[in-house]
Write an enzyme that holds these catalytic residues in place. Structure first.
Site: not given
Ligand code: RIB
Length: 313
Positions: A246-249
């Site tokens: 979830a780093a991209g989220d």
């Protein structure tokens, strides 16, 4: 200084993440002994909604959970972070789940089973009104394409900026690209969509179909491309990686808030990379998303000045 809250709508998935931590992820046919296990509210839509709310946005989530215990927990997690869940429906059947393995380097492998997310094929007039009340609509590809397209069209008709994370990677219909204002692929998604292995070439190629692209590059930061200018490279902050889930989220949620507050793109991108640096230092999806004050502090702690390469002749 008083900042007007960015109004963000998210049309996307909510999954219960079933996360096993193991030194090394199993190969096909192999069984390994893990170190720990936890369930964490996730799903690309809910993650972006929670990230944006914690970053200081006024956020509405549109989507579906099942009528099981996971559905109750997913709604509660969104509520706790201040996301408006009035437009999150509860439908008969199981909620979406994601089975995730995280290895010793913090990298993950994910299998998603859509469950209730798969029922979001159309929008109600109230969903469309919620989109119309926002400054930006965040979309991903964990709902049926028909639902994603309906949301993007509703946003475009109402003058709301559409921000599409094309994950999980899949071919995108032209109708969806035609109503996408900002595309945020990671480097693999950018390569799959453009046919170009080099992220800079991929970003340039994607500008043929959308007006603005941010390619996320993990530990290498991101590339921001708009038509008529050379792509801008924004370096990532150094981080002690525990779990990249979830780093991209987190990046997209924070970016939407910063842009919605009217901050210049380069400043917004640096702030969003600070949010994602914080998220990789914590385990899990929604559990890893930082509050605004923490993002401010991390961003202020230092960031090299981004560089735009000299324009090509
Ligand atoms: O982007 C991370 C998310 O992907 C996880 O939370 C998981 O639910 C999958 O959807």
């Amino acid at each position: 200084m008083t900042v007007t809250k960015a109004a963000v709508a998210v049309l996307g998935s909510a999954n219960m993440d079933l996360v096993a931590y193991a030194k090394a992820a199993p190969r096909l046919g192999e069984t390994v002994t893990g170190e720990s296990f936890r369930t964490v509210p996730g799903g690309k839509g809910a993650n972006q909604a929670i990230a944006a709310a914690r970053a200081g946005g006024a956020v509405t989530m549109i989507g579906a959970v099942g009528d099981d215990d996971f559905g109750v927990q997913l709604r509660a997690a969104l509520d706790r972070s201040g996301v408006d869940t009035v437009r999150l429906r509860t439908v008969p059947g199981p909620s979406g789940i994601a089975q995730i393995t995280v290895d010793g380097a913090g990298h993950n492998a994910i299998v998603v089973v859509p469950g209730a997310n798969g029922t979001v094929t159309a929008l109600t007039s109230q969903d469309e009104a919620a989109i119309g009340a926002a400054g930006a609509l965040l979309l991903q590809l964990e709902l049926p394409l028909a639902g994603v397209l309906a949301g993007a069209r509703a946003a475009r008709e109402r003058g709301v900026r559409t921000v599409l994370t094309p994950a999980p990677a899949q071919p995108l219909p032209d109708e969806l690209l035609a109503v996408t204002d900002l595309l945020v692929p990671n480097e693999h998604e950018a390569a799959a969509l453009s046919g170009e292995g080099d992220p800079r070439a991929a970003a340039r190629a994607l500008l043929d179909v959308v007006p603005e692209v941010v390619v996320t590059l993990g530990a290498a930061g991101c590339l921001h491309a708009v038509r008529g200018r050379e792509p801008l490279a924004v370096p990532a902050l150094k981080a002690e990686v525990v779990d990249t889930t979830a780093a991209g989220d987190t990046f997209v949620g924070a970016l939407a808030v910063a842009l919605g507050e009217g901050r210049p793109a380069d400043e917004a991108l640096r702030w969003a990379t600070a949010a994602s640096a914080l998220s990789v230092e914590q385990a899990g999806a929604s559990s890893s998303m930082p509050l605004r004050a923490a993002v401010d502090a991390r961003a202020a702690a230092g960031h090299p000045v981004p560089r735009r390469r000299a324009a090509r002749k």
